[in-house]
Write a protein that holds these residues in place. Structure first.
Motif, short mmCIF file in Angstrom:
data_model
loop_
_atom_site.label_atom_id
_atom_site.label_comp_id
_atom_site.label_asym_id
_atom_site.label_seq_id
_atom_site.Cartn_x
_atom_site.Cartn_y
_atom_site.Cartn_z
N ILE A 153 48.63 35.10 39.18
CA ILE A 153 47.17 35.11 39.65
C ILE A 153 46.89 35.39 40.93
N LEU A 154 48.13 35.35 42.04
CA LEU A 154 47.95 36.10 42.95
C LEU A 154 47.85 37.62 43.03
N ILE A 155 48.16 38.27 42.13
CA ILE A 155 48.41 39.54 41.87
C ILE A 155 46.97 40.10 41.40
N LEU A 156 46.27 39.60 40.70
CA LEU A 156 45.19 39.90 39.78
C LEU A 156 43.99 40.34 40.98
N PRO A 157 43.48 39.56 41.70
CA PRO A 157 42.43 39.82 42.54
C PRO A 157 42.46 41.28 43.17
N ILE A 158 43.77 41.45 43.71
CA ILE A 158 44.09 42.85 44.43
C ILE A 158 43.97 44.10 43.47
N ALA A 159 44.57 43.83 42.44
CA ALA A 159 44.62 44.85 41.42
C ALA A 159 43.27 45.08 40.79
N PHE A 160 42.37 44.23 40.54
CA PHE A 160 40.92 44.33 40.25
C PHE A 160 40.25 45.06 41.17
N LYS A 161 40.53 45.03 42.48
CA LYS A 161 39.90 45.51 43.62
C LYS A 161 40.44 46.85 43.60
N MET A 162 41.59 47.24 43.40
CA MET A 162 42.25 48.65 43.25
C MET A 162 41.44 49.50 42.27
N VAL A 163 41.37 48.85 41.20
CA VAL A 163 40.59 49.29 39.88
C VAL A 163 39.13 49.59 39.85
N LEU A 164 38.48 48.66 40.48
CA LEU A 164 37.04 48.68 40.54
C LEU A 164 36.56 49.38 41.75
#
Length: 122
Positions: free
Chosen positions: A8-19
């Motif tokens: 859950i801590l990784i996902l917001p950063i990963a979504f920001k990187m993709v989107l």
């Protein structure tokens, strides 16, 4: 449950990187320019590693039950790396706008694997 929280801590950063790769690139440049931000993120990452160590059994054997301890070691190494300015400059130089979505997708796969291991294997 703890591996799911790490995911859950990784996902917001990963979504920001993709989107929004250009926005994430600006965030990384601002982070690279601010020594205070680097220090704060390094200390918070080390505190997260300490929290992982406290909540795990601290066994470093090669089985699935000790995966959380190994993740704590990796998080601690990342925290120490955040405190070294040359490493952060290398990260910013390596993550260009074209590589950012690929890195975000890889982070999403890591988060998915953590959730799968936490719910199905352990």
């Amino acid at each position: 449950m703890s591996l799911t929280l790490l995911a859950i801590l990784i996902l917001p950063i990963a979504f920001k990187m993709v989107l929004d790769p250009s926005g994430m690139r600006r965030v990384l440049k601002d982070w690279d320019d601010s020594m205070g931000l680097q220090f704060f993120s390094g200390i918070m990452t080390l505190m997260l590693a300490l929290l992982v160590f406290i909540s795990s059994e601290m066994s470093f054997s090669w089985d699935w039950e000790s995966l959380l301890s190994w993740m704590g070691v990796l998080i601690g190494i990342k925290g120490v790396a955040c405190l070294i300015p040359s490493v952060t400059k290398w990260k910013v130089r390596m993550l260009t706008e074209t590589r950012m979505p690929i890195a975000g997708f890889a982070a999403m796969l890591v988060a998915l694997a953590l959730v799968y291991i936490d719910t199905q294997v352990l």
